[in-house]
Design an enzyme around this catalytic site. Structure first.
Site, PDB file in Angstrom:
ATOM      1  N   ASN A 113      14.146 -13.171  47.495  1.00  0.00           N
ATOM      2  CA  ASN A 113      14.202 -14.631  47.687  1.00  0.00           C
ATOM      3  C   ASN A 113      13.648 -15.084  49.035  1.00  0.00           C
ATOM      4  O   ASN A 113      13.033 -16.142  49.140  1.00  0.00           O
ATOM      5  CB  ASN A 113      15.620 -15.153  47.457  1.00  0.00           C
ATOM      6  CG  ASN A 113      16.619 -14.610  48.438  1.00  0.00           C
ATOM      7  OD1 ASN A 113      16.524 -13.447  48.848  1.00  0.00           O
ATOM      8  ND2 ASN A 113      17.558 -15.413  48.848  1.00  0.00           N
TER       9      ASN A 113
ATOM     10  N   GLY B   4      21.151  -7.844  48.240  1.00  0.00           N
ATOM     11  CA  GLY B   4      20.734  -8.067  46.858  1.00  0.00           C
ATOM     12  C   GLY B   4      21.923  -8.497  46.027  1.00  0.00           C
ATOM     13  O   GLY B   4      22.903  -9.044  46.554  1.00  0.00           O
TER      14      GLY B   4
ATOM     15  N   THR C 253      24.210  -4.592  41.806  1.00  0.00           N
ATOM     16  CA  THR C 253      23.433  -3.516  42.453  1.00  0.00           C
ATOM     17  C   THR C 253      24.229  -2.953  43.637  1.00  0.00           C
ATOM     18  O   THR C 253      24.260  -1.734  43.850  1.00  0.00           O
ATOM     19  CB  THR C 253      22.069  -4.041  42.959  1.00  0.00           C
ATOM     20  OG1 THR C 253      21.470  -4.838  41.959  1.00  0.00           O
ATOM     21  CG2 THR C 253      21.133  -2.910  43.333  1.00  0.00           C
TER      22      THR C 253
ATOM     23  N   GLU D  59      25.082  -6.937  51.651  1.00  0.00           N
ATOM     24  CA  GLU D  59      25.020  -8.410  51.651  1.00  0.00           C
ATOM     25  C   GLU D  59      24.708  -8.822  50.228  1.00  0.00           C
ATOM     26  O   GLU D  59      23.591  -8.595  49.749  1.00  0.00           O
ATOM     27  CB  GLU D  59      23.905  -8.891  52.591  1.00  0.00           C
ATOM     28  CG  GLU D  59      24.069  -8.487  54.035  1.00  0.00           C
ATOM     29  CD  GLU D  59      25.220  -9.204  54.709  1.00  0.00           C
ATOM     30  OE1 GLU D  59      25.681 -10.227  54.182  1.00  0.00           O
ATOM     31  OE2 GLU D  59      25.683  -8.711  55.750  1.00  0.00           O
TER      32      GLU D  59
ATOM     33  N   CYS E 273      20.773 -17.320  48.912  1.00  0.00           N
ATOM     34  CA  CYS E 273      22.149 -16.888  48.676  1.00  0.00           C
ATOM     35  C   CYS E 273      23.145 -17.873  49.279  1.00  0.00           C
ATOM     36  O   CYS E 273      24.305 -17.882  48.911  1.00  0.00           O
ATOM     37  CB  CYS E 273      22.353 -15.492  49.265  1.00  0.00           C
ATOM     38  SG  CYS E 273      21.878 -15.414  50.990  1.00  0.00           S
TER      39      CYS E 273
ATOM     40  N   GLU F 266      25.800  -8.774  59.329  1.00  0.00           N
ATOM     41  CA  GLU F 266      24.546  -8.603  60.065  1.00  0.00           C
ATOM     42  C   GLU F 266      24.539  -9.598  61.222  1.00  0.00           C
ATOM     43  O   GLU F 266      25.474 -10.366  61.410  1.00  0.00           O
ATOM     44  CB  GLU F 266      23.366  -8.853  59.119  1.00  0.00           C
ATOM     45  CG  GLU F 266      23.313  -7.841  57.982  1.00  0.00           C
ATOM     46  CD  GLU F 266      22.072  -7.976  57.104  1.00  0.00           C
ATOM     47  OE1 GLU F 266      21.773  -9.098  56.661  1.00  0.00           O
ATOM     48  OE2 GLU F 266      21.405  -6.954  56.872  1.00  0.00           O
TER      49      GLU F 266
HETATM   50  P1  NAD Z   1      18.700  -6.964  43.197  1.00  0.00           P
HETATM   51  O1  NAD Z   1      20.048  -6.416  43.474  1.00  0.00           O
HETATM   52  O2  NAD Z   1      18.209  -6.927  41.796  1.00  0.00           O
HETATM   53  O3  NAD Z   1      17.587  -6.206  44.042  1.00  0.00           O
HETATM   54  C1  NAD Z   1      17.648  -6.141  45.450  1.00  0.00           C
HETATM   55  C2  NAD Z   1      16.907  -4.900  45.906  1.00  0.00           C
HETATM   56  O4  NAD Z   1      17.606  -3.764  45.442  1.00  0.00           O
HETATM   57  C3  NAD Z   1      15.481  -4.781  45.371  1.00  0.00           C
HETATM   58  O5  NAD Z   1      14.656  -4.244  46.373  1.00  0.00           O
HETATM   59  C4  NAD Z   1      15.646  -3.802  44.227  1.00  0.00           C
HETATM   60  O6  NAD Z   1      14.485  -3.073  43.935  1.00  0.00           O
HETATM   61  C5  NAD Z   1      16.714  -2.891  44.798  1.00  0.00           C
HETATM   62  N1  NAD Z   1      17.469  -2.146  43.786  1.00  0.00           N
HETATM   63  C6  NAD Z   1      17.758  -2.506  42.527  1.00  0.00           C
HETATM   64  N2  NAD Z   1      18.447  -1.507  41.905  1.00  0.00           N
HETATM   65  C7  NAD Z   1      18.601  -0.524  42.811  1.00  0.00           C
HETATM   66  C8  NAD Z   1      19.224   0.758  42.774  1.00  0.00           C
HETATM   67  N3  NAD Z   1      19.812   1.225  41.690  1.00  0.00           N
HETATM   68  N4  NAD Z   1      19.198   1.506  43.894  1.00  0.00           N
HETATM   69  C9  NAD Z   1      18.613   1.042  45.016  1.00  0.00           C
HETATM   70  N5  NAD Z   1      17.986  -0.144  45.104  1.00  0.00           N
HETATM   71  C10 NAD Z   1      17.989  -0.927  44.010  1.00  0.00           C
HETATM   72  O7  NAD Z   1      18.699  -8.437  43.774  1.00  0.00           O
HETATM   73  P2  NAD Z   1      17.532  -9.507  43.701  1.00  0.00           P
HETATM   74  O8  NAD Z   1      17.509 -10.066  42.311  1.00  0.00           O
HETATM   75  O9  NAD Z   1      16.298  -8.946  44.291  1.00  0.00           O
HETATM   76  O10 NAD Z   1      18.059 -10.621  44.727  1.00  0.00           O
HETATM   77  C11 NAD Z   1      18.903 -11.656  44.368  1.00  0.00           C
HETATM   78  C12 NAD Z   1      20.319 -11.361  44.793  1.00  0.00           C
HETATM   79  O11 NAD Z   1      20.378 -11.109  46.188  1.00  0.00           O
HETATM   80  C13 NAD Z   1      21.244 -12.529  44.558  1.00  0.00           C
HETATM   81  O12 NAD Z   1      22.459 -12.055  44.028  1.00  0.00           O
HETATM   82  C14 NAD Z   1      21.468 -13.093  45.945  1.00  0.00           C
HETATM   83  O13 NAD Z   1      22.663 -13.800  46.123  1.00  0.00           O
HETATM   84  C15 NAD Z   1      21.444 -11.856  46.763  1.00  0.00           C
HETATM   85  N6  NAD Z   1      21.157 -12.158  48.168  1.00  0.00           N
HETATM   86  C16 NAD Z   1      22.164 -12.013  49.079  1.00  0.00           C
HETATM   87  C17 NAD Z   1      21.946 -12.327  50.407  1.00  0.00           C
HETATM   88  C18 NAD Z   1      23.021 -12.172  51.441  1.00  0.00           C
HETATM   89  O14 NAD Z   1      22.693 -12.189  52.622  1.00  0.00           O
HETATM   90  N7  NAD Z   1      24.273 -12.003  51.069  1.00  0.00           N
HETATM   91  C19 NAD Z   1      20.680 -12.770  50.797  1.00  0.00           C
HETATM   92  C20 NAD Z   1      19.687 -12.917  49.838  1.00  0.00           C
HETATM   93  C21 NAD Z   1      19.936 -12.596  48.523  1.00  0.00           C
END
Ligand code: NAD
Length: 480
Positions: free
Chosen positions: A150, A226, A230, A248, A282, A461
């Site tokens: 994002n 993410g 995950t 996060e 997020c 962080e």
């Molecule tokens: P995601 O969990 O699908 O993916 C995030 C990252 O994790 C990607 O690089 C992906 O390739 C990797 N990943 C996926 N499966 C994995 C595994 N089994 N092992 C290791 N890595 C793996 O999330 P997304 O769809 O890319 O992002 C959206 C999410 O992120 C939303 O839930 C959002 O709220 C969250 N987010 C949180 C913050 C925060 O600071 N709390 C900030 C931004 C986004």
């Protein structure tokens, strides 16, 4: 078309299997570049390179590492326009947003930690006459950093900068949905001759490259941003190995609006906190809770303003919202709008896809959507949608607002609008989230702790929190 490269041991290289994934431009729905479909073999090379580089990098003085970070920051700044364009094409966000927020913040992340590390200090404790304790803080080792789509470069660098500043070497994996600016960053690192192996970037899918990285026995910590599911998967693999972990995760943030707020300021900011980056931040406030005395006024004014927000080609300056990042995510957001309707929600504005024409006719656009008439327990108000969709609910008392605010499994951020100082403090105290904004939103000071409670994550962080995470404290007790 560009073939993105991995960056391993100081070199831009193809994935060992020579396999690539399609990379889409969400504004057009077309493939425009190729991403390495890396596997555990590429991760192995990257972890080996990071391990080899660790002694010399961690033994540099803080001043020397600070200079490297400053060079990276300047390198990003010099290519701000190119990076902003790349971010917009890769992610679908408006170009003006990438130029004013995403890339400047990546510049600031390196700049901030290049200076922070010069001021970072550990404690000493005078225990008794002739006894002193001090805390030695050393880099943890090889850091695995994984980031989402994002805010691609913004969040990627938010991890890498403190990890490197503290003396760790890094293997990082950006989201496979938005890999381009991470690739451009590695070109900058190559141009400035960052020592080989200090930063390694492996592109690819979460289930293959990502999973191989977090499962690797020779990494020392994991910093992940993410989705919550995950994060749970990563925790299952990393926790039994007793490695440091920062997670996060997702959110379902309340935006709480009291009768006594400054209405105009609140309305202007609420447009952003609801729909900035197509609602894919997020920290966006997706549950708007409004005190009954101004509910109708708010609803009418908000719907009127949202109705004027232009969804358009991300390259156009007057597009308030650009494209949704990917087809699967677009389908997910639209499916939640259907769920909201099935749950009895009334759509006040939007509620549908937007079809543009010309080169954008196959892009993925959704109108900013306001839904009312749903209770707090329904799926629409419990699950993270992560798109341009908000609900509004009325409340009567402060206690009720607090109960509604805290009624999800998440606890990332909250916004409160009131001119009553005491009420603001009471709400800040009672809300279970890592961040509370009072009469503002997304006003960031990089020194503050950043992260969530409950299912929004573990750890923080930002500022010293990140430097503490990326260092291992050791107590040394001396009797003399
Ligand atoms: P995601 O969990 O699908 O993916 C995030 C990252 O994790 C990607 O690089 C992906 O390739 C990797 N990943 C996926 N499966 C994995 C595994 N089994 N092992 C290791 N890595 C793996 O999330 P997304 O769809 O890319 O992002 C959206 C999410 O992120 C939303 O839930 C959002 O709220 C969250 N987010 C949180 C913050 C925060 O600071 N709390 C900030 C931004 C986004």
């Amino acid at each position: 078309m560009i073939h993105i490269a991995n960056y391993i041991d100081g070199k831009l290289v193809s994935p060992i299997n020579n396999q690539y994934l399609d990379n889409y431009n969400p504004a057009t729905g077309k493939v425009y570049s190729y991403i390495p479909d890396s596997t555990g073999d590429d991760v192995q090379l990257a972890v080996d390179a990071a391990r080899k580089a660790l002694p010399s990098w961690s033994n540099l003085s803080n001043i020397q590492r600070s200079k490297w970070l400053e060079k990276i920051s300047s390198g990003i700044k010099a290519k701000l326009d190119e990076l902003a364009l790349a971010e917009s094409i890769d992610n679908g966000k408006p170009l003006w947003l990438a130029k004013s927020v995403d890339i400047p913040r990546a510049v600031d992340n390196f700049k901030f930690y290049s200076t922070a590390i010069l001021h970072y200090a550990s404690e000493s404790h005078h225990t008794a006459q002739g006894v002193i304790n001090y805390t030695l803080r050393k880099p943890v080792g090889v850091a695995a950093c994984i980031s989402p789509w994002n805010l691609p470069l913004y969040l990627f660098t938010w991890k890498i900068a403190p990890a490197l500043a503290a003396g760790n070497t890094v293997v990082a994996k950006p989201s496979e949905i938005t890999p381009m600016t991470a690739f451009l960053l590695t070109q900058i690192c190559e141009e400035i001759n960052l020592p080989a192996g200090v930063l390694n970037v492996v592109h690819g899918l979460g289930i293959s490259a990502g999973n191989a990285l977090i499962s690797h026995d020779d990494i020392d910590l994991v910093s992940f941003t993410g989705g919550t599911s995950t994060g749970a998967h990563i925790a299952k693999i990393v926790a039994p190995k007793f490695k440091k972990m920062s997670l996060e995760l997702g959110g379902k943030n309340p935006n709480i609006i009291f009768d006594d707020c400054d209405f105009d300021k609140m309305l202007k900011t609420t447009l952003n906190s609801s729909f900035a980056n197509q609602g894919q931040i997020c920290l966006c406030g997706s549950r708007i809770l409004v005190q009954r005395g101004i509910y109708e006024r708010f609803k009418t004014a908000f719907a009127a303003e949202v109705g004027k927000m232009k969804v358009g080609n991300p390259m156009q300056d007057d597009s308030r919202l650009g494209a949704i990042v990917s087809k699967p995510h677009y389908d997910k957001v639209l499916s939640y709008i259907s769920i909201a309707k099935e749950e009895g929600g009334k759509i006040l504005t939007g509620g549908e896809a937007v079809n543009l024409d010309g080169e954008n006719k196959d892009g993925w656009y959704i109108a900013p959507t306001i839904i009312e008439g749903l209770d707090q327990q329904c799926r629409t108000n419990q699950e993270e949608i992560f798109g341009p969709v908000v609900t509004i609910q009325a409340f009567d008392t402060e206690e009720e607002a607090l109960k509604l605010a805290n009624s999800t499994m998440y606890g990332l951020a909250a916004t409160v609008w009131t001119t009553d100082l005491n009420k603001a403090h009471r709400m800040a105290d009672g809300i279970k989230s890592g961040i509370v904004w009072i009469n503002c939103w997304l006003l960031r000071d990089l020194r503050t702790p950043f992260g969530g409670m409950k299912n929004s994550g573990v750890g923080r962080e930002g500022g010293w929190e990140a430097l503490n995470f990326f260092t291992e404290p050791k107590n040394v007790c001396i009797k003399y």
